[in-house]
Design a protein around this motif. Sequence first.
Motif, PDB file in Angstrom:
ATOM      1  N   GLY A   1     -31.687 -67.860  16.276  1.00  0.00           N
ATOM      2  CA  GLY A   1     -32.528 -66.942  15.512  1.00  0.00           C
ATOM      3  C   GLY A   1     -31.889 -65.575  15.359  1.00  0.00           C
ATOM      4  O   GLY A   1     -31.945 -64.964  14.286  1.00  0.00           O
ATOM      5  N   LEU A   2     -31.262 -65.085  16.423  1.00  0.00           N
ATOM      6  CA  LEU A   2     -30.592 -63.793  16.367  1.00  0.00           C
ATOM      7  C   LEU A   2     -29.402 -63.829  15.410  1.00  0.00           C
ATOM      8  O   LEU A   2     -29.160 -62.886  14.656  1.00  0.00           O
ATOM      9  CB  LEU A   2     -30.126 -63.390  17.774  1.00  0.00           C
ATOM     10  CG  LEU A   2     -29.367 -62.073  17.909  1.00  0.00           C
ATOM     11  CD1 LEU A   2     -30.173 -60.915  17.338  1.00  0.00           C
ATOM     12  CD2 LEU A   2     -29.018 -61.815  19.369  1.00  0.00           C
TER      13      LEU A   2
ATOM     14  N   GLN B   1     -37.198 -70.841  15.170  1.00  0.00           N
ATOM     15  CA  GLN B   1     -36.517 -69.564  15.387  1.00  0.00           C
ATOM     16  C   GLN B   1     -35.653 -69.186  14.197  1.00  0.00           C
ATOM     17  O   GLN B   1     -35.546 -67.995  13.847  1.00  0.00           O
ATOM     18  CB  GLN B   1     -35.656 -69.644  16.650  1.00  0.00           C
ATOM     19  CG  GLN B   1     -36.440 -69.646  17.942  1.00  0.00           C
ATOM     20  CD  GLN B   1     -37.145 -68.326  18.196  1.00  0.00           C
ATOM     21  OE1 GLN B   1     -36.656 -67.266  17.825  1.00  0.00           O
ATOM     22  NE2 GLN B   1     -38.300 -68.383  18.843  1.00  0.00           N
TER      23      GLN B   1
ATOM     24  N   GLN C   1     -31.961 -56.952  12.165  1.00  0.00           N
ATOM     25  CA  GLN C   1     -31.865 -56.813  10.711  1.00  0.00           C
ATOM     26  C   GLN C   1     -31.586 -55.368  10.308  1.00  0.00           C
ATOM     27  O   GLN C   1     -30.753 -55.098   9.443  1.00  0.00           O
ATOM     28  CB  GLN C   1     -33.154 -57.311  10.050  1.00  0.00           C
ATOM     29  CG  GLN C   1     -33.295 -58.817  10.063  1.00  0.00           C
ATOM     30  CD  GLN C   1     -34.200 -59.318   8.951  1.00  0.00           C
ATOM     31  OE1 GLN C   1     -34.530 -58.597   8.010  1.00  0.00           O
ATOM     32  NE2 GLN C   1     -34.605 -60.580   9.062  1.00  0.00           N
TER      33      GLN C   1
ATOM     34  N   SER D   1     -40.130 -60.320  18.169  1.00  0.00           N
ATOM     35  CA  SER D   1     -40.194 -59.692  16.845  1.00  0.00           C
ATOM     36  C   SER D   1     -39.379 -58.401  16.833  1.00  0.00           C
ATOM     37  O   SER D   1     -38.730 -58.073  15.826  1.00  0.00           O
ATOM     38  CB  SER D   1     -41.647 -59.410  16.465  1.00  0.00           C
ATOM     39  OG  SER D   1     -42.237 -58.451  17.334  1.00  0.00           O
TER      40      SER D   1
ATOM     41  N   GLY E   1     -36.039 -65.823  12.211  1.00  0.00           N
ATOM     42  CA  GLY E   1     -34.905 -64.909  12.091  1.00  0.00           C
ATOM     43  C   GLY E   1     -34.661 -64.458  10.671  1.00  0.00           C
ATOM     44  O   GLY E   1     -34.086 -63.387  10.447  1.00  0.00           O
TER      45      GLY E   1
ATOM     46  N   ALA F   1     -30.802 -63.695  11.904  1.00  0.00           N
ATOM     47  CA  ALA F   1     -31.380 -62.381  11.624  1.00  0.00           C
ATOM     48  C   ALA F   1     -30.295 -61.364  11.310  1.00  0.00           C
ATOM     49  O   ALA F   1     -30.455 -60.529  10.407  1.00  0.00           O
ATOM     50  CB  ALA F   1     -32.213 -61.912  12.824  1.00  0.00           C
TER      51      ALA F   1
ATOM     52  N   PHE G   1     -35.655 -59.232  16.332  1.00  0.00           N
ATOM     53  CA  PHE G   1     -35.309 -59.504  14.941  1.00  0.00           C
ATOM     54  C   PHE G   1     -35.349 -58.223  14.104  1.00  0.00           C
ATOM     55  O   PHE G   1     -34.508 -58.018  13.216  1.00  0.00           O
ATOM     56  CB  PHE G   1     -36.267 -60.545  14.349  1.00  0.00           C
ATOM     57  CG  PHE G   1     -36.100 -61.921  14.929  1.00  0.00           C
ATOM     58  CD1 PHE G   1     -34.863 -62.393  15.324  1.00  0.00           C
ATOM     59  CD2 PHE G   1     -37.193 -62.761  15.071  1.00  0.00           C
ATOM     60  CE1 PHE G   1     -34.707 -63.660  15.858  1.00  0.00           C
ATOM     61  CE2 PHE G   1     -37.052 -64.033  15.599  1.00  0.00           C
ATOM     62  CZ  PHE G   1     -35.803 -64.487  15.995  1.00  0.00           C
TER      63      PHE G   1
END
Length: 441
Positions: free
Chosen positions: A78-79, A158, A300, A293, A162, A82, A296
């Motif tokens: 997910g990271l 995820q 971003q 949250s 992301g 993102a 992310f």
Amino acid sequence: MSQETTENALLSGPVRPALLRFAGPIILTMVATQLYSVADTMIVGLCLDADALAAVSNASTVLMVFLFVSGGMELGGGLLLAARRPTSTPDELSAAVYNLLFIDGVLGLLMAGAGLLGAEWLLRLIRTPAGILPQAAEYIRFYLAGLPFLMVYDLSKQLVMGCGNSKTPLYAVLGTSVLNILLDLAWVGPFGVAGTAAATALSQVAGCLFMLWYLRRTLLTGPFRPAMLDRRCLWEVFRLAAPSAIQQASAPVGGMVKQGLLGGIGVAAIAGFSCANKMSSLLLMPVYGFTQSLVFFIAQNTAARQDGRVRAGVRQARGIMLLYALGVTAGCVLFARPMLRLFTTDGNAIAYGALLLSRQAIVYAFTAMKHFQEASLRGRQQMGLYLASNLGGTAIDLLACVLLVPLWGYSGFYLASFVSAPAGFLLAAGLARAGARQAAG
């Protein structure tokens, strides 16, 4: 709200509404996900007996080793997306998603095989009482049959988060949670603890198929080709996921040490300890969801070079998380026993669980602020410092338990938290400051 609109809200507009709109579905998703294990514990505790509840407790401790390694892959994946989302083309994102799914699927098959072979050995390692060992081993084997599907399912959620969409994973988790609870209620009577494990596994298969269908309609721009597999992507995934996997795995390893300390106290203590920790995890899930949250959000906006917006988001998140933690502390201190009655009718188990829950809650504010500090490190991809913070806090907690439980018995567990929670926060805060200076330099 569309995925693109949600993503833009993370990168522009008022910070607090953006964080809350994005965090709300993530928090609900994590709460609903936690209901998988909470539902199993509650239904087993109310429909069966204390022995079955203790068996599920010990089995869950072993399973956490596998689930938190899986969690590391999910958080790392997910990271990665993102951080890539603001600057990548759709085809580049699609290739990254395929690489992540391939790695996760292979890892899931390997871990499931290892767990199926070593279930009883792991249970003996944590001193599982002989009377509940067969039930605990049966629970593990049925659960692990669905592990590859669970890993791909959780990773897919995820990846979608992301990229800025926190609502679709929520819908998926709500659906699978309802399915899990219905199957639990139908199967626990005829099949015992094995029925609850099979219910969870089947629910995860359903969730996996839904999320793969959704990815195919959104992030995946074409069919998979072996030529898409990229060693550079593998290394980047490993760089981000390995520290998270190690961190995630450290928690169940710590849980196994604690279960070993519990083994000599008795089955009621094991059952109460499990129920208290399930309730604690559920109540703190909004902290973990808001942390995710924030990770992310930071990733971003850091990629978009909006440092001022990152600082504003950090300030807003600190106040929200601290206020929530203090509210949970008050609730646990005042209503620990009614909360524990949701899990079991065994008076001794309730007494043990209420004692632990009401005392550990006193330091929840330190726990929340520790996670807040670590979110800054993860969002800036300073995974080494993040890992040092988390492992350091876990080591302090285990050392305190090993020293205090033999002296004070069951009370040593909450006394250890009085030491480890403030110390863990101070360690995380110091490393977060060092990371901020490093990023500024």
